[in-house]
Motif scaffolding. Structure first.
Motif, PDB file in Angstrom:
ATOM      1  N   GLY A 104     144.890  24.905  99.096  1.00 47.50           N
ATOM      2  CA  GLY A 104     143.999  25.802  98.371  1.00 47.50           C
ATOM      3  C   GLY A 104     144.483  27.232  98.398  1.00 47.50           C
ATOM      4  N   THR A 105     143.690  28.111  97.839  1.00 51.76           N
ATOM      5  CA  THR A 105     144.051  29.519  97.803  1.00 51.76           C
ATOM      6  C   THR A 105     143.846  30.142  99.180  1.00 51.76           C
ATOM      7  OG1 THR A 105     141.838  30.150  97.108  1.00 51.76           O
ATOM      8  CG2 THR A 105     143.450  29.751  95.362  1.00 51.76           C
ATOM      9  N   PHE A 106     144.614  31.169  99.445  1.00 51.85           N
ATOM     10  CA  PHE A 106     144.484  31.864 100.721  1.00 51.85           C
ATOM     11  C   PHE A 106     144.776  33.342 100.514  1.00 51.85           C
ATOM     12  CE2 PHE A 106     148.911  30.599 100.484  1.00 51.85           C
ATOM     13  CZ  PHE A 106     149.581  31.769 100.808  1.00 51.85           C
ATOM     14  N   THR A 107     144.265  34.144 101.421  1.00 52.73           N
ATOM     15  CA  THR A 107     144.601  35.560 101.520  1.00 52.73           C
ATOM     16  C   THR A 107     144.784  35.870 102.997  1.00 52.73           C
ATOM     17  OG1 THR A 107     143.333  36.122  99.543  1.00 52.73           O
ATOM     18  CG2 THR A 107     143.861  37.926 101.039  1.00 52.73           C
ATOM     19  N   ASP A 108     146.032  36.150 103.370  1.00 53.12           N
ATOM     20  CA  ASP A 108     146.343  36.478 104.757  1.00 53.12           C
ATOM     21  C   ASP A 108     146.485  37.989 104.884  1.00 53.12           C
ATOM     22  OD1 ASP A 108     146.450  33.784 105.390  1.00 53.12           O
ATOM     23  OD2 ASP A 108     148.594  33.645 104.979  1.00 53.12           O
ATOM     24  N   VAL A 109     145.936  38.545 105.950  1.00 52.86           N
ATOM     25  CA  VAL A 109     146.014  39.980 106.201  1.00 52.86           C
ATOM     26  C   VAL A 109     146.744  40.189 107.523  1.00 52.86           C
ATOM     27  CG1 VAL A 109     144.723  42.114 106.539  1.00 52.86           C
ATOM     28  CG2 VAL A 109     143.888  40.388 104.924  1.00 52.86           C
ATOM     29  N   PHE A 110     147.931  40.795 107.457  1.00 54.37           N
ATOM     30  CA  PHE A 110     148.731  41.104 108.637  1.00 54.37           C
ATOM     31  C   PHE A 110     148.537  42.578 108.964  1.00 54.37           C
ATOM     32  CE2 PHE A 110     150.868  37.630 106.519  1.00 54.37           C
ATOM     33  CZ  PHE A 110     151.170  36.762 107.552  1.00 54.37           C
ATOM     34  N   THR A 111     148.125  42.874 110.181  1.00 51.51           N
ATOM     35  CA  THR A 111     147.987  44.243 110.649  1.00 51.51           C
ATOM     36  C   THR A 111     149.066  44.482 111.694  1.00 51.51           C
ATOM     37  OG1 THR A 111     145.609  44.150 110.257  1.00 51.51           O
ATOM     38  CG2 THR A 111     146.424  45.940 111.652  1.00 51.51           C
ATOM     39  N   PHE A 112     149.952  45.444 111.421  1.00 46.96           N
ATOM     40  CA  PHE A 112     151.077  45.732 112.306  1.00 46.96           C
ATOM     41  C   PHE A 112     150.727  46.916 113.201  1.00 46.96           C
ATOM     42  CE2 PHE A 112     152.654  43.795 108.458  1.00 46.96           C
ATOM     43  CZ  PHE A 112     153.488  42.799 108.934  1.00 46.96           C
ATOM     44  N   SER A 113     151.083  46.822 114.488  1.00 43.70           N
ATOM     45  CA  SER A 113     150.812  47.924 115.400  1.00 43.70           C
ATOM     46  C   SER A 113     152.035  48.159 116.273  1.00 43.70           C
ATOM     47  CB  SER A 113     149.587  47.609 116.254  1.00 43.70           C
ATOM     48  OG  SER A 113     149.822  46.442 117.013  1.00 43.70           O
TER      49      SER A 113
END
Length: 168
Positions: free
Chosen positions: A52-61
């Motif tokens: 299915g559809t997805f939206t991944d959010v990567f937060t870099f620190s």
């Protein structure tokens, strides 16, 4: 009998469409390797276990100062069983370019000036279970204008001292 089979078939088709439409989006924190003076680099990726559809959010620190940041993501599907099609991706509002949909897809962001917390949002369609993609992110610091002014001032003083010595 035929009506029961037809209803069971319709129910199965409806549930498969529903499961395909609802993907497994993820929020992922990724540590950057390096430091503010030499720059940062890291690898990242995601595996989707639901079609299915997805939206991944990567937060870099950690958060970066003014930096030239480039990003590259890719997925490979040699046998058609673990396919991901990218829909869009952006890093702090800077949109990635993508290759055409196919057996191997990739997206990239040419070096762009970015500062602050880096957040990469990737949207796509996982056409089967256990489909994945991976990528790299590099952030190279851009010196402040004051650094260039101090460097030019130092070169000016050195050239003045050099001329003065030649005259003596």
């Amino acid at each position: 009998m035929k009506l029961t089979s037809l209803l069971v078939g319709a129910a199965l088709a409806a549930t498969s469409i529903t499961s395909y439409a609802a993907g497994d989006s993820q929020a992922i924190n990724v540590p950057l390797s390096g430091n503010p003076t030499i720059g940062y680099s890291t690898n990242f990726g995601a595996t989707h276990l639901v079609a299915g559809t997805f939206t991944d959010v990567f937060t870099f620190s950690p958060s970066v100062g003014a930096s030239l940041v480039d990003v590259y993501i890719q997925t490979m599907n040699l046998f058609g069983t673990h396919d991901i099609d990218f829909i869009s991706a952006d890093l702090n509002g800077n949109v990635l370019s993508f290759s055409p949909v196919g057996a191997s897809e990739n997206g990239w962001l040419n070096p762009s000036l970015v500062s602050g917390p880096l957040v990469l949002t990737v949207s796509g369609i996982s056409k089967s279970i256990t489909a994945s993609y991976s990528g790299t992110l590099n952030a190279n610091p851009v010196p402040e204008p004051e650094t260039y002014i101090m460097m030019l001032g130092g070169l000016g003083i050195l050239s003045y001292l050099g001329r003065r010595r030649r005259k003596s």
